[in-house]
Design a protein around this motif. Sequence first.
Motif: not given
Length: 201
Positions: A157-181
């Motif tokens: 509510g204080s605009n600290g987070w965005l939320n969206c449905p999780a993506c399994e591909e992203l959870i287990f993807d080993r490339t971390l550098e651009d996972k945020y983007e």
Amino acid sequence: MTFATLKDKRERGFLDGQFLIAMPGMQDGNFDRSVVYICAHSAAGAMGFIINRSQAISFTEVLLHLKLVEQPEAIMMDGATRDFPILNGGPVETGRGFVLHSDDFSSESSIPVSDDISLTATLDILRAICEGRGPKRATMLLGYAGWGPGQLESEIGSNGWLNCPACEELIFDRTLEDKYERALASMGVRPEMLSRETGHA
């Protein structure tokens, strides 16, 4: 919420199976530019794992420390096992290990966190991975992220987070550098747009 309360959880909350993506104004340095996979959310709080932060220790070092293998066995392990990913899951219980994995592996201690993903926090899954009997997809995390009753809702509510449905591909993807983007891109959001976002998709 703690891992202990997760084991007793019966109902799914509205943030279960969601990603939390830290906004630029995040005050807590533990979560700067973090993507968190929420495993459990209820009136008792929330629990999840940061999925885009590396851990200095290797899987081989963990196995040796836990005495699950001896040095000669560690040397002979195949590359995929030696390189099994270990992430910094969050600031709570940082010495404790958890494995998020596909639901093709199960033990008495495994906890389903979605229709396709389970969580196991006992040594049997590490033994299974060493012996080639482990889940098809998995990642190990040291520590987790936990919020008390109402705390996460307040942060969203204080605009600290965005939320969206999780993506399994992203959870287990080993490339971390651009996972945020990439997590942002799954919502159609670019980093430069974040200051105008309101907290959820």
